[in-house]
Motif scaffolding. Structure first.
Motif, PDB file in Angstrom:
ATOM      1  N   ARG A 146     -17.415  19.313 -14.440  1.00 12.88           N
ATOM      2  CA  ARG A 146     -17.603  20.632 -13.986  1.00 12.88           C
ATOM      3  C   ARG A 146     -17.401  20.888 -12.527  1.00 12.88           C
ATOM      4  NH1 ARG A 146     -20.277  25.360 -13.838  1.00 12.88           N
ATOM      5  NH2 ARG A 146     -21.965  25.413 -12.463  1.00 12.88           N
ATOM      6  N   GLY A 252     -16.667  17.492  -8.616  1.00  7.57           N
ATOM      7  CA  GLY A 252     -17.032  18.098  -9.668  1.00  7.57           C
ATOM      8  C   GLY A 252     -18.387  17.102 -10.098  1.00  7.57           C
ATOM      9  N   SER A 253     -18.941  17.244 -11.324  1.00  5.38           N
ATOM     10  CA  SER A 253     -19.925  16.520 -11.825  1.00  5.38           C
ATOM     11  C   SER A 253     -19.733  15.258 -12.239  1.00  5.38           C
ATOM     12  CB  SER A 253     -20.774  17.441 -12.849  1.00  5.38           C
ATOM     13  OG  SER A 253     -19.703  17.458 -14.196  1.00  5.38           O
ATOM     14  N   GLY A 255     -16.448  13.709 -10.918  1.00  9.53           N
ATOM     15  CA  GLY A 255     -15.436  13.192  -9.808  1.00  9.53           C
ATOM     16  C   GLY A 255     -14.849  13.875  -9.005  1.00  9.53           C
TER      17      GLY A 255
END
Lengths: 327, 327
Positions: A146, A252-253, A255
Motif C-alpha cells: 500500500r 509503501g507497506s 517496499g
C-alpha cells in the motif's frame, strides 16, 4: 484526413509535430506563434505541407475551416481563451498545462468543453515516459504494497527563461506550471486522492528568472492517511549534465520504488534490490489521435485534466495565503 | 579522572562508550538499564572497570558520588526527569534527543540546566559524520551561493521496533525522534532560521511498528524566504542494503550540493559536477569531554539543543493539529 492546428510554439509541441510527421492521414493545417522567427523555423519541416497556414494571428488560425484537432502551446494566460474558442468550434484539444490560471477561468473552460462535447487532453508528457510507466506498473502490481509516502522532485536548469515565463501575468507560477507534473504523476502512479495541501514558493529574482518562483514545495495529505511531498526548483546550475533532475519515489507497506536519473529501482522484502526494465515510451499525441479515430483509449481523461489543474491552482493558493487549502 | 555514568542503553551510547575506552583519564563509574540482560552484556568491555556499577535502578545510579558527566540514553519519556536529576547534581550531560516530549517539560529542563550551570549537549551524531562535515564546509565556503531550498530524507528499515518505541507514551513520535536530526542538520549546514512549519504524520500500524508513525513530512519556511522539506519513514523493507537511506540536499543561488548514500556531490556553474572528498569523522563525546577539560569547544550549544527540540515539538504539533505552527 485529420486536420490539426497548432496555437503557440511555447511548449511540448515537438512531440505532437513528430507524431503528425509519422502519420499519412494527419496533416498540420495551420500553425501560429507571435514570434515570426520561431514560426519561420518550421517551414519545410516534414510535418508541414504546401497548404499549411503560417500566421502570427490567432484569429486567422481560428478562422481555418474543417479543423479537427487543436494543439495549444501558447503562454499560460492565453490558454483559457483559446480553449473556449476551440471548444466553440467543435475542435478536439490537446492543451499544454495548466488549463487556466484561475478557478473562474477553469470553470468556464470546463463548461464550454462539456457543452461542446469535444475531447480534451493535456500534455502530461511524463505519463508516457518509460521510467514512469515501469513505476506505475509495479505499484499497480502491488510490489510496494500500500503506497504510504509519495515524493517527487522537479529540478530544472537555471538560465534566461522566455519572456512570457518571466512575467507572472503570462506564466502563472511554478506550482501550476511545473508542480502540476508531479501532482499528476504521483496520483496516477498510486491512485491516491488528494485531500488538502500546504505549500510555499519564493521568487528570489535570480538573473534570467524574472517573476518565476525558483523554489516551491508542496505537502499534501490524501483521503486515506497517505502523504505527499513535492519540491520544485529552477536552481540547477549551468554545468548540470541534464536540464532536469526529476525524481519520483513511492514508499509503501511492502517496499520502496524510485526513479532517479531515468533509472527505476525497487526494494522489497521479498527480493534483493534491483533495477527495473522499462517498457517502450508511448506517444501522447499518437494515442490521442488513435482514440479520436476509434482505436483504443487515450489514457488522460478530461476530468483528470480539470481536476489536476484545480489541485495545482489550490496549491498555489496555499503558497500565496500561507494556509492549508482543501482540494 | 572524569567519572561518567550512563542512564539507559536505548540510544547512541555506543559512540560515547568507545570514546571512554580510548581515554585513560575517563572512566565509566556506572551504567543503568531496566533490562538486566542488555546490562550484563556490557560486563568486561574495555570501557568498564572493576568498580563500574551495574544496576537496573536509576535511583542507585543517581546516588553515585563524584560523578562529572551523565550520558542519557533512556526512553524518551524518562529523559526530562533524568535531565532535572542530573542538573540538580551538577553533572554535565550528553543526552539523547529529544530533550523532552512537551514544551512544559522542555521549559523545566532549560531552567534547571541554566540554574545549575552545567554543560548540556545532545547526541546529534550526524553533525560529526564525514559527508555532512563536507557539505557544511562547502555551503559555508559559498559554493552553492545563497541556500534557497533545503531538503532531507530520513528513511529507516522496517522491523520489530523496541517496546519503548512502539508505545507512544515513551516514544513521543517520529518527528521529535527522527525528524529532529534533519531539522538540526539543515539549519546547521545552512545557518537558516525556521519561522513556521506545516507537517503530517501517520501511523499505519504495520507489523512491529506499534504506535510509531511510519511516515512523517515537514515543510518549513525560514525567516528569509528559504524553504525546507523533510520526509521521514520507517518503510525500508528487510532486503534493503542498509538500515538508513539518509539524504540531504541544499540548492542555492549558485549550485546544488547533495549527500546520498554517503557520497557528496556538488554541482555549480563554475565547475563540472564532482564528488567531494570528505574529512575525517569526529567524536561527538570526545569533543564534549575535551571542552569540559578546557580543550577547545564542543560544537553543539545547549541553546541549540533547546531550540531544535522546541522546533521538533512544534512540528509534531503542526502534524497533530493540521495547522501551520510558528516556531
Amino acid at each position: 484526413m485529420t486536420n490539426v492546428v497548432l496555437l503557440g510554439l511555447k511548449g511540448h509541441q515537438g512531440c505532437c509535430l513528430d507524431e503528425i510527421a509519422r502519420r499519412e492521414d494527419v496533416r498540420l493545417a495551420g500553425v501560429q506563434d507571435d514570434d515570426p522567427t520561431v514560426l519561420e523555423g518550421l517551414r519545410g519541416r516534414s510535418y508541414t505541407d504546401q497548404q499549411t497556414l503560417f500566421t502570427t494571428s490567432p484569429d486567422e488560425l481560428l478562422a481555418l475551416p474543417q479543423v479537427d484537432v487543436a494543439i495549444l502551446c501558447e503562454d499560460n494566460a492565453a490558454r483559457p481563451g483559446n480553449l473556449l474558442a476551440c471548444a466553440e468550434r467543435g475542435w478536439h484539444i490537446m492543451a499544454e498545462k495548466p488549463l487556466a490560471l484561475s478557478l473562474e477561468d477553469l470553470g468556464a473552460v470546463r463548461e464550454a468543453v462539456e457543452r461542446a462535447g469535444v475531447r480534451l487532453s493535456m500534455l502530461l508528457t511524463m505519463r508516457f515516459e518509460p521510467p514512469y510507466l515501469a513505476m506505475r506498473h509495479e505499484v499497480a502490481a502491488g510490489s510496494v504494497g500500500r503506497p504510504l509516502l509519495m515524493s517527487a522532485q522537479k529540478s530544472y536548469r537555471r538560465g534566461i527563461r522566455p519572456a512570457w515565463q518571466r512575467d507572472r501575468a503570462t506564466f502563472g507560477g511554478t506550482i501550476p506550471f511545473i508542480g502540476i507534473h508531479a501532482l499528476d504523476m504521483l496520483q496516477w502512479q498510486t491512485g491516491c486522492r488528494y485531500r488538502r495541501v500546504a505549500a510555499a514558493h519564493h521568487n528570489e529574482r535570480l538573473p534570467g528568472a524574472g517573476d518565476i518562483e525558483e523554489t516551491a514545495i508542496m505537502l499534501l495529505e490524501t483521503d486515506a492517511g497517505q502523504m505527499v511531498d513535492i519540491r520544485c526548483d529552477y536552481l540547477r546550475p549551468g554545468k548540470a549534465p541534464t536540464h532536469g533532475d526529476d525524481r519520483f519515489r513511492v514508499a509503501g507497506s511492502d517496499g520502496v520504488i524510485e526513479a532517479i536519473g531515468g533509472e527505476v529501482s525497487l526494494l522489497t522484502a521479498a527480493h534483493e534490490p534491483r533495477v527495473l526494465a522499462q517498457p517502450e515510451g508511448q506517444s501522447i499525441f499518437g494515442s490521442f489521435l488513435d482514440e479520436l479515430a476509434g482505436r483504443g483509449r487515450h489514457p488522460i481523461t478530461a476530468a483528470e485534466c480539470f481536476a489536476i489543474t484545480e489541485v495545482a491552482l489550490k496549491a498555489r493558493q496555499a503558497a500565496e495565503t500561507g494556509e492549508w487549502v482543501s482540494v
